[in-house]
Design an enzyme around this catalytic site. Structure first.
Site, PDB file in Angstrom:
ATOM      1  N   LYS A 126       0.864  -1.193   0.000  1.00  0.00           N
ATOM      2  CA  LYS A 126       0.000   0.000   0.000  1.00  0.00           C
ATOM      3  C   LYS A 126       0.892   1.232   0.000  1.00  0.00           C
ATOM      4  O   LYS A 126       2.028   1.174   0.470  1.00  0.00           O
ATOM      5  CB  LYS A 126      -0.876   0.035   1.252  1.00  0.00           C
ATOM      6  CG  LYS A 126      -2.086   0.938   1.131  1.00  0.00           C
ATOM      7  CD  LYS A 126      -3.243   0.210   0.479  1.00  0.00           C
ATOM      8  CE  LYS A 126      -4.420   1.089   0.202  1.00  0.00           C
ATOM      9  NZ  LYS A 126      -5.594   0.280  -0.196  1.00  0.00           N
ATOM     10  N   ASP A 166      -7.126   4.335  -4.543  1.00  0.00           N
ATOM     11  CA  ASP A 166      -7.715   4.218  -3.203  1.00  0.00           C
ATOM     12  C   ASP A 166      -8.338   5.594  -2.932  1.00  0.00           C
ATOM     13  O   ASP A 166      -8.560   6.368  -3.884  1.00  0.00           O
ATOM     14  CB  ASP A 166      -6.657   3.844  -2.154  1.00  0.00           C
ATOM     15  CG  ASP A 166      -7.288   3.386  -0.826  1.00  0.00           C
ATOM     16  OD1 ASP A 166      -7.716   2.224  -0.740  1.00  0.00           O
ATOM     17  OD2 ASP A 166      -7.383   4.192   0.121  1.00  0.00           O
TER      18      ASP A 166
HETATM   19  P1  NDP Z   1     -12.983   7.837  -2.799  1.00  0.00           P
HETATM   20  O1  NDP Z   1     -11.911   8.821  -2.614  1.00  0.00           O
HETATM   21  O2  NDP Z   1     -13.536   7.607  -4.146  1.00  0.00           O
HETATM   22  O3  NDP Z   1     -14.203   8.143  -1.826  1.00  0.00           O
HETATM   23  C1  NDP Z   1     -14.032   8.213  -0.449  1.00  0.00           C
HETATM   24  C2  NDP Z   1     -15.350   8.581   0.194  1.00  0.00           C
HETATM   25  O4  NDP Z   1     -15.225   8.460   1.599  1.00  0.00           O
HETATM   26  C3  NDP Z   1     -15.751  10.012  -0.076  1.00  0.00           C
HETATM   27  O5  NDP Z   1     -17.142  10.120  -0.059  1.00  0.00           O
HETATM   28  C4  NDP Z   1     -15.121  10.740   1.107  1.00  0.00           C
HETATM   29  O6  NDP Z   1     -15.722  11.994   1.408  1.00  0.00           O
HETATM   30  C5  NDP Z   1     -15.331   9.755   2.213  1.00  0.00           C
HETATM   31  N1  NDP Z   1     -14.262   9.907   3.208  1.00  0.00           N
HETATM   32  C6  NDP Z   1     -12.946   9.718   3.013  1.00  0.00           C
HETATM   33  N2  NDP Z   1     -12.248   9.985   4.119  1.00  0.00           N
HETATM   34  C7  NDP Z   1     -13.142  10.359   5.027  1.00  0.00           C
HETATM   35  C8  NDP Z   1     -13.044  10.740   6.363  1.00  0.00           C
HETATM   36  N3  NDP Z   1     -11.852  10.805   6.997  1.00  0.00           N
HETATM   37  N4  NDP Z   1     -14.184  11.035   7.011  1.00  0.00           N
HETATM   38  C9  NDP Z   1     -15.380  10.962   6.362  1.00  0.00           C
HETATM   39  N5  NDP Z   1     -15.535  10.609   5.098  1.00  0.00           N
HETATM   40  C10 NDP Z   1     -14.438  10.300   4.436  1.00  0.00           C
HETATM   41  O7  NDP Z   1     -12.391   6.464  -2.206  1.00  0.00           O
HETATM   42  P2  NDP Z   1     -12.901   4.973  -2.426  1.00  0.00           P
HETATM   43  O8  NDP Z   1     -14.367   4.938  -2.617  1.00  0.00           O
HETATM   44  O9  NDP Z   1     -12.029   4.357  -3.460  1.00  0.00           O
HETATM   45  O10 NDP Z   1     -12.499   4.310  -1.039  1.00  0.00           O
HETATM   46  C11 NDP Z   1     -13.411   4.196   0.058  1.00  0.00           C
HETATM   47  C12 NDP Z   1     -12.943   3.099   0.982  1.00  0.00           C
HETATM   48  O11 NDP Z   1     -12.904   1.855   0.274  1.00  0.00           O
HETATM   49  C13 NDP Z   1     -11.535   3.267   1.571  1.00  0.00           C
HETATM   50  O12 NDP Z   1     -11.503   2.696   2.862  1.00  0.00           O
HETATM   51  C14 NDP Z   1     -10.670   2.436   0.627  1.00  0.00           C
HETATM   52  O13 NDP Z   1      -9.473   2.035   1.242  1.00  0.00           O
HETATM   53  C15 NDP Z   1     -11.611   1.266   0.383  1.00  0.00           C
HETATM   54  N6  NDP Z   1     -11.364   0.454  -0.806  1.00  0.00           N
HETATM   55  C16 NDP Z   1     -11.272   1.020  -2.046  1.00  0.00           C
HETATM   56  C17 NDP Z   1     -11.085   0.212  -3.154  1.00  0.00           C
HETATM   57  C18 NDP Z   1     -11.046   0.769  -4.534  1.00  0.00           C
HETATM   58  O14 NDP Z   1     -10.927  -0.024  -5.480  1.00  0.00           O
HETATM   59  N7  NDP Z   1     -11.191   2.077  -4.752  1.00  0.00           N
HETATM   60  C19 NDP Z   1     -10.914  -1.234  -3.029  1.00  0.00           C
HETATM   61  C20 NDP Z   1     -11.105  -1.739  -1.685  1.00  0.00           C
HETATM   62  C21 NDP Z   1     -11.297  -0.900  -0.639  1.00  0.00           C
HETATM   63  P3  NDP Z   1     -15.014  13.336   0.922  1.00  0.00           P
HETATM   64  O15 NDP Z   1     -15.136  13.343  -0.556  1.00  0.00           O
HETATM   65  O16 NDP Z   1     -15.755  14.428   1.599  1.00  0.00           O
HETATM   66  O17 NDP Z   1     -13.589  13.242   1.388  1.00  0.00           O
HETATM   67  O1  2IT Z   2      -7.936  -1.469  -0.735  1.00  0.00           O
HETATM   68  C1  2IT Z   2      -7.864  -1.971  -1.867  1.00  0.00           C
HETATM   69  O2  2IT Z   2      -7.980  -3.180  -2.064  1.00  0.00           O
HETATM   70  C2  2IT Z   2      -7.669  -1.066  -3.011  1.00  0.00           C
HETATM   71  N1  2IT Z   2      -7.615   0.145  -2.819  1.00  0.00           N
HETATM   72  C3  2IT Z   2      -7.522  -1.623  -4.399  1.00  0.00           C
HETATM   73  C4  2IT Z   2      -6.115  -2.081  -4.639  1.00  0.00           C
HETATM   74  C5  2IT Z   2      -5.806  -2.516  -6.052  1.00  0.00           C
HETATM   75  O3  2IT Z   2      -4.635  -2.845  -6.255  1.00  0.00           O
HETATM   76  O4  2IT Z   2      -6.685  -2.539  -6.912  1.00  0.00           O
END
Ligand code: NDP
Ligand code: 2IT
Length: 448
Positions: A126, A166
């Site tokens: 990561k 992420d």
């Molecule tokens: P994005 O940046 O697309 O979206 C994040 C969302 O979460 C936004 O709505 C954001 O609000 C909110 N958010 C982030 N930080 C905070 C915080 N500290 N407090 C409140 N709200 C918060 O990210 P993702 O959707 O990609 O990721 C969301 C989660 O999923 C994370 O935990 C990530 O690690 C996990 N994840 C992502 C994957 C991927 O493929 N993208 C795969 C597996 C897991 P705002 O816009 O206001 O900051």
């Molecule tokens: O938390 C996660 O699994 C991710 N942000 C996706 C990682 C990836 O390599 O697609």
């Protein structure tokens, strides 16, 4: 003292001021207790747990860039290459002001087990930075991404370490990073996933984490005699994971009534309008106030200190899709009291340890993120396969592989939980099933 407790104490002592990393390690080691105790002498002699909890390599670097006013800005850059026993390091890059080494280590540690659960050959890693893309111009984001990769490119590669998106890292950022990597190395290779479709990206990668979350949730409910069709779902977050979780939930016949961001949340009793949400978040990069302004059925609530509104809404299924520790004990109590029957984590470690325990003890089905959100990284691995064979698969082909992987993950963790006398404890099942493959590979490869 048992080996598990010894190693946990060591991790806390050796990694001070990294509470999220401690939390992730504690959850995993607690689950592994029964497995470790059955073979304690051999694991202890090989220091298997110490090696598992210590990153193979940690890269910390300076990221200088020039803002639109001509002012130089400096951010911290991180890449933690945690474990390569079963494949090249694989995991996303988080761009958020809260990023520090402890956050990246917790995410990298989780990624080891998640990637193992996918059944695909990917190790755990990561990275990220405390850079905040919010409010920055495209040029500033590009300047940051180019500087970030100018240092990181030395340590990554299609067969060594393959970063992805992420929080804060989406298609725009991956594009800028890919361009700079190619310019510096001259290599047109699959060094990043989540790429655009015109330069090596995979169909369905954008949707994969959210869709995968729903495929697993549907299977978990089915195996417990329930049908997601007709259920009310509460989602938190409004980013990549939340948007496509909401979309798939609706396609499966559920009604999604909430989304949130860091400043507020929306309750929409008519069901979230996903097309409008995508317009507000993906195109305009705006706040949820704009969603609420454009939709008469939506009620907007400003986020108040210490209150995570969405979990007080009555729902059958809760899908935390924002960030770590966003669902605490009070939230868990509210969910259970309102009749919620299942929680599946779209985000990484969104539920505190106390909240998880409360939900499990009160009969709420609970699937941890390392299983429930594994569809994103699994589809990244499918993107790597397509890049290697220089071919692109159809949306349907990728989506059906994703569904197969998610269903398989659920059955593997369900069976592991049963085998070790913890039927229904999907946290234990996921940790054990993820661990066993990595441990076997580490043992086979000797002391490295
Ligand atoms: P994005 O940046 O697309 O979206 C994040 C969302 O979460 C936004 O709505 C954001 O609000 C909110 N958010 C982030 N930080 C905070 C915080 N500290 N407090 C409140 N709200 C918060 O990210 P993702 O959707 O990609 O990721 C969301 C989660 O999923 C994370 O935990 C990530 O690690 C996990 N994840 C992502 C994957 C991927 O493929 N993208 C795969 C597996 C897991 P705002 O816009 O206001 O900051
Ligand atoms: O938390 C996660 O699994 C991710 N942000 C996706 C990682 C990836 O390599 O697609």
């Amino acid at each position: 003292m048992s080996y598990v407790d010894e190693v946990y104490d060591l991790v806390v002592a050796k990694n001070p001021a990294q509470p999220e990393f401690h939390q992730a390690v504690k959850e995993v080691l607690e689950s592994l207790r029964v497995v470790i105790e059955a073979n304690e002498e051999a694991y202890r002699k090989d220091a298997l747990l110490e090696r598992l909890c210590t990153p193979e390599r940690q890269i910390l670097f300076r990221v200088p860039w020039v803002d639109d006013k001509g002012q130089v800005q400096v951010n911290n850059g991180f890449r933690v290459q945690f474990n390569s026993a079963i494949g090249p390091y694989k995991g996303g890059l988080r761009l958020h002001p809260s990023v520090n080494l402890g956050i990246i280590k917790f995410l990298g540690f989780e990624q080891i087990f998640k990637n193992s659960l996918t059944g695909l050959p990917i190790g755990g890693g990561k990275g990220g930075s405390d850079f905040d893309p919010k409010g920055k111009s495209d040029r500033e984001v590009m300047a940051f991404c180019q500087s970030f990769i100018t240092e990181l490119y030395k340590y990554i590669g299609a067969d060594t370490d393959v970063p992805a998106g992420d929080i804060g890292t989406g298609a725009r950022e991956i594009g800028y990073m890919y361009g700079q990597y190619k310019r510096l190395t001259g290599l047109y290779e699959g060094v990043l996933t989540g790429k655009g479709l015109t330069y090596g990206g995979s169909l369905a990668r954008t949707e994969a984490t959210g869709y995968g979350l729903l495929y697993l949730t549907e299977e978990m409910l089915k195996c417990n005699g329930r049908d997601i069709k007709g259920m009310t779902v509460a989602v938190s977050g409004s980013g990549n994971v939340a948007i496509y979780a909401a979309q798939k939930a609706q396609q499966l016949g559920a009604k999604v009534v909430t989304v949130s961001d860091s400043t507020g949340w929306v309750y929409d009793p008519e069901g979230i309008d996903v097309a409008l949400l995508k317009e507000v978040k993906e195109v305009k990069r705006a706040r949820l106030t704009e969603y609420a302004a454009a939709r008469s059925s939506a009620q907007y609530h400003e986020k108040k200190n210490g209150e995570h509104g969405v979990w007080n809404v009555k729902c059958d299924v809760a899908l935390p899709c924002a960030t770590q520790n966003e669902l605490d004990l009070e939230d868990a109590k509210a969910l259970a009291a309102n009749g919620c029957i299942a929680v599946a984590e779209g985000a990484n470690m969104p539920t505190t340890l106390e909240a998880t325990e409360y939900l499990q003890k009160n009969g709420v089905l609970f699937c941890p993120g390392k299983a429930a959100n594994a569809g994103g990284v699994a589809t990244s691995a499918l993107e790597m396969s397509q890049n290697s064979e220089r071919l692109s698969w159809t949306f349907e082909e990728v989506d059906s592989k994703l569904k197969g992987i998610m269903v398989n993950i659920f059955h593997n963790l369900d069976e592991a939980a049963k085998k070790y006398g913890m039927a229904g404890n999907y946290v234990a099942g996921a940790n054990i099933a993820g661990f066993l493959k990595v441990a076997e590979a580490m043992t086979a490869q000797g002391i490295v």
